[in-house]
Design a protein around this motif. Structure first.
Motif, PDB file in Angstrom:
ATOM      1  N   MET A   1       0.842  -1.203   0.000  1.00 28.82           N
ATOM      2  CA  MET A   1       0.000   0.000   0.000  1.00 28.82           C
ATOM      3  C   MET A   1       0.873   1.249   0.000  1.00 28.82           C
ATOM      4  N   LYS A   2       0.543   2.141  -0.899  1.00 38.44           N
ATOM      5  CA  LYS A   2       1.278   3.398  -0.929  1.00 38.44           C
ATOM      6  C   LYS A   2       0.795   4.303   0.209  1.00 38.44           C
ATOM      7  N   ILE A   3       1.745   5.000   0.835  1.00 41.49           N
ATOM      8  CA  ILE A   3       1.395   5.944   1.898  1.00 41.49           C
ATOM      9  C   ILE A   3       1.820   7.328   1.454  1.00 41.49           C
ATOM     10  N   SER A   4       0.864   8.231   1.400  1.00 40.41           N
ATOM     11  CA  SER A   4       1.162   9.602   0.995  1.00 40.41           C
ATOM     12  C   SER A   4       0.981  10.520   2.209  1.00 40.41           C
ATOM     13  N   ILE A   5       2.090  11.071   2.680  1.00 45.94           N
ATOM     14  CA  ILE A   5       2.042  11.936   3.865  1.00 45.94           C
ATOM     15  C   ILE A   5       1.966  13.382   3.393  1.00 45.94           C
ATOM     16  N   LEU A   6       0.907  14.070   3.774  1.00 45.14           N
ATOM     17  CA  LEU A   6       0.697  15.448   3.338  1.00 45.14           C
ATOM     18  C   LEU A   6       0.732  16.343   4.579  1.00 45.14           C
ATOM     19  N   LEU A  16       8.540  18.555   9.954  1.00 44.50           N
ATOM     20  CA  LEU A  16       9.483  17.706  10.671  1.00 44.50           C
ATOM     21  C   LEU A  16       8.828  16.378  11.058  1.00 44.50           C
ATOM     22  N   ALA A  17       7.594  16.454  11.559  1.00 41.05           N
ATOM     23  CA  ALA A  17       6.876  15.234  11.933  1.00 41.05           C
ATOM     24  C   ALA A  17       6.665  14.361  10.710  1.00 41.05           C
ATOM     25  N   ALA A  18       6.318  14.993   9.575  1.00 38.95           N
ATOM     26  CA  ALA A  18       6.067  14.243   8.338  1.00 38.95           C
ATOM     27  C   ALA A  18       7.345  13.541   7.882  1.00 38.95           C
ATOM     28  N   SER A  24      10.667   6.600   9.184  1.00 39.52           N
ATOM     29  CA  SER A  24      10.403   5.390   9.968  1.00 39.52           C
ATOM     30  C   SER A  24       9.695   4.331   9.130  1.00 39.52           C
ATOM     31  N   LEU A  25       9.052   4.772   8.025  1.00 34.24           N
ATOM     32  CA  LEU A  25       8.281   3.831   7.203  1.00 34.24           C
ATOM     33  C   LEU A  25       9.026   3.426   5.940  1.00 34.24           C
ATOM     34  N   ALA A  26      10.172   4.047   5.709  1.00 35.49           N
ATOM     35  CA  ALA A  26      10.874   3.875   4.431  1.00 35.49           C
ATOM     36  C   ALA A  26      11.159   2.409   4.136  1.00 35.49           C
ATOM     37  N   ASP A  27      11.449   1.625   5.190  1.00 37.68           N
ATOM     38  CA  ASP A  27      11.673   0.186   4.999  1.00 37.68           C
ATOM     39  C   ASP A  27      10.331  -0.519   4.890  1.00 37.68           C
ATOM     40  N   GLY A  28      10.016  -1.005   3.742  1.00 40.10           N
ATOM     41  CA  GLY A  28       8.823  -1.833   3.621  1.00 40.10           C
ATOM     42  C   GLY A  28       7.578  -1.114   3.153  1.00 40.10           C
ATOM     43  N   HIS A  29       7.633   0.192   2.985  1.00 36.78           N
ATOM     44  CA  HIS A  29       6.467   0.903   2.466  1.00 36.78           C
ATOM     45  C   HIS A  29       6.887   1.812   1.316  1.00 36.78           C
ATOM     46  N   ASP A  30       5.934   2.052   0.432  1.00 34.45           N
ATOM     47  CA  ASP A  30       6.121   3.041  -0.630  1.00 34.45           C
ATOM     48  C   ASP A  30       5.575   4.363  -0.071  1.00 34.45           C
ATOM     49  N   VAL A  31       6.503   5.256   0.323  1.00 29.95           N
ATOM     50  CA  VAL A  31       6.099   6.477   1.034  1.00 29.95           C
ATOM     51  C   VAL A  31       6.498   7.716   0.259  1.00 29.95           C
ATOM     52  N   GLU A  32       5.605   8.695   0.250  1.00 30.74           N
ATOM     53  CA  GLU A  32       5.996  10.014  -0.261  1.00 30.74           C
ATOM     54  C   GLU A  32       5.577  11.067   0.762  1.00 30.74           C
TER      55      GLU A  32
END
Lengths: 154, 419
Positions: A1-6, A16-18, A24-32
């Motif tokens: 599942m892609k995770i899009s942090i806005l 900074l929180a984003a 912390s999610l970079a391993d194992g998730h598709d994060v932007e």
């Protein structure tokens, strides 16, 4: 599942929180990670889990950087049925009357348009001096586990 | 090939830290040094934000990352203009940015400001925050004080004067000054605001906070009315909530809020004895006071060796080739801490454009400065020693006890050097 942090931020703490959460999610998730100032409402779809990290500014308003996005949501009123989102609000409990109101407004608008909130509504209080990145990471771990429970009951 | 850019930022307050943050995102390999005259970073966050507003001060956790993670150098105990010249910095760095803020209390511009017993709010705020280059205790204020100005800094002063020491729990207030003050506190405060109650510049949350302190009676005098009285309903909600409907018991402190009152002069022979104000109908009125505090903003001493009398610019941070400014040093003393983030992005864009377009000569950066600078500078590890010492010294209900003396801070920062 892609995770899009806005993120929507005035002081930079939301950014900074984003960033911490993404790391912390970079391993194992598709994060932007994207600044709400640079995101259009058409980007919100059921293709990803959207994680909103948003502060409060002035008299309980959204930060200036998030206002165009919020205004576009309220004016174009897209149908967000099927969209999943999580939301984490930043504030300072010193401002008792308006604490966390920016993220509350954003979350209410998303739900009003049919989006489905997953997990607990996250909260960070600047007056506690709790590191905001750690708070976001801890909160999101709970969100993910609640989603797993929901998809695999029992 | 262009040499790796070297950048010097003068001032480690919000303006300088936001700029370093923005520049670092675009220039991951550039050498960035923040010069600071004190041994502690964070400037106004540490010494200008009121000590009981810890939520506002928590922004320093964000700025700490610059030094802890983003490879930005902290060079403390370096007063640019005396220890090292601006020319030295410019000769050794491709870009120098002044982020020195505005620390001088702006003058009201009325006769009597030089009388004894007239103090600037910035000065008192620095004392409350244990600024190492400020007086360690408050000046004698007497029992009756007039405060000129209706902004948030003015309310910071009111709050400091009306609170009891027990109400500073969780803060990092200067307890030496506070205890001395609490032995003979002010009993009457006249706050003089030239605006109407609706147009007064203070934030409602700041007004509401005043109501949390027990034993204080607030009254409002709107000088645009015939007899100065006005109904509670005529005030914005936060102010109205402060005003008693009927007088209660004997208050510990009385605070009168004057609106539509323009200060015309501070009265006194040698020492201030009051403030003269003009009502909208032209009538003059005298407000007696044993001391006067001005809180009408901040500006720059024209003799300042860096910013001097350049004035503010809303358009550009550019001063000369490779020389820029950001924050209050650029825009003037307006706006909150987060506004400096926006300002930093605009100034950083100008700097990046210059670095991309100019044919850069090799410049050595920090290493090229005179040895005297390297010998004298305290680093970020030194600040962490000061930080740890201050936290360890904090009494139970305080978040830290600041080291109040510059030489002491430097010695603490350099502890390992002396061993």
């Amino acid at each position: 599942m892609k995770i899009s942090i806005l993120f929507g931020t005035e002081s930079g703490n939301g950014e900074l929180a984003a960033e911490d959460l993404a790391l912390s999610l970079a391993d194992g998730h598709d994060v932007e990670v994207r600044d709400l100032a640079e995101v259009t409402v058409e980007k919100i779809s059921d293709e990803a889990l959207f994680v909103f990290i948003c502060s409060t500014y002035g008299e309980g308003e959204l930060p200036n950087t998030a206002l165009p996005f919020y205004t576009a949501l309220s004016e174009t009123r897209p149908d967000l049925t099927g969209v999943k989102f999580a939301i984490f609000g930043l504030g300072d409990s010193f401002y008792t009357e308006t604490f966390g109101h920016g993220s509350l407004k954003l979350g209410a608008e998303l739900e009003e348009l049919g989006a489905h909130r997953v997990g607990e509504f996250g909260r960070h209080d600047a007056s506690t001096w709790e590191p905001v990145g750690e708070a976001a990471v801890t909160w999101f771990a709970e969100v993910l586990s609640s989603m797993r429970l929901a998809s695999h009951p029992g | 090939m262009q040499p790796n850019p070297t950048l010097a930022i003068v001032g480690s307050g919000p303006a300088g830290c936001y700029l370093a943050q923005t520049l670092r995102r675009s220039l991951p390999d550039a050498e960035i040094t923040i010069f600071e005259r004190l041994a502690s970073p964070f400037g106004l966050v540490r010494y200008g934000v009121a000590p009981d507003h810890q939520g506002t001060k928590s922004i320093q956790a964000q700025f700490a990352r610059l030094f802890e993670r983003d490879n930005v150098r902290f060079a403390g105990n370096i007063d640019v203009g005396s220890v090292v010249t601006l020319d030295d910095l410019r000769a050794t760095h491709h870009v120098v940015v002044l982020a020195t803020g505005l620390a001088r209390d702006r003058r009201v511009g009325v006769p009597g400001e030089n009388l004894l017993g007239v103090f600037g709010a910035g000065q008192l705020t620095r004392t409350a925050n244990s600024h190492p280059l400020e007086k360690p205790t408050l000046p004698p204020l007497g029992r009756t004080v007039a405060i000129i100005g209706g902004g948030n800094v003015s309310l910071d002063v009111v709050r400091f004067l009306i609170k009891t020491p027990g109400e500073f729990a969780g803060s990092d207030v200067n307890d030496v000054a506070l205890e001395e003050y609490a032995a003979a506190p002010v009993t009457h405060i006249d706050l003089i605001c030239r605006s109407s109650p609706e147009a007064a510049p203070f934030d409602p949350a700041m007004v509401a906070e005043l109501g949390k302190t027990p034993g204080v009676q607030f009254t409002s005098l709107d000088h645009s009315t015939a007899d100065g009285t006005t109904s509670v309903e005529a005030h914005p909600a936060a102010l109205a909530a402060l005003l008693p409907s009927t007088p209660g018991g004997t208050p510990r402190v009385r605070v009168r809020l004057h609106f539509n009152a323009t200060t015309t002069r501070i009265i006194g022979m040698d020492h201030a004895v009051g403030v003269e104000v003009r009502r909208p109908d032209g009538q003059l009125q005298t407000i007696p006071a044993q001391s006067v505090i001005t809180a009408v903003g901040f500006d720059c001493d024209p003799s300042d060796p860096l910013i001097g009398d350049r004035g503010a610019s809303q358009e550009t941070g550019y001063l000369a080739e490779g020389l820029y400014r950001t924050g209050w040093a650029k825009r003037g003393a307006r706006g909150t801490i987060p506004e400096n983030r926006h300002c930093a992005k605009a100034v950083a864009a100008e700097i990046l454009e210059y670095l991309a377009a100019a044919a850069l000569p090799a410049k050595p950066g920090y290493a090229g400065l005179p040895d005297a600078v390297h010998d004298r500078a305290t680093d970020y590890a030194g600040w962490l020693r000061v930080d740890a010492a201050e936290r360890a010294a904090a009494p139970g209900n305080r978040s830290r006890k600041k080291l109040p003396d510059h030489a002491w801070m430097v010695a603490t920062a350099r502890e390992t050097v002396q061993k």
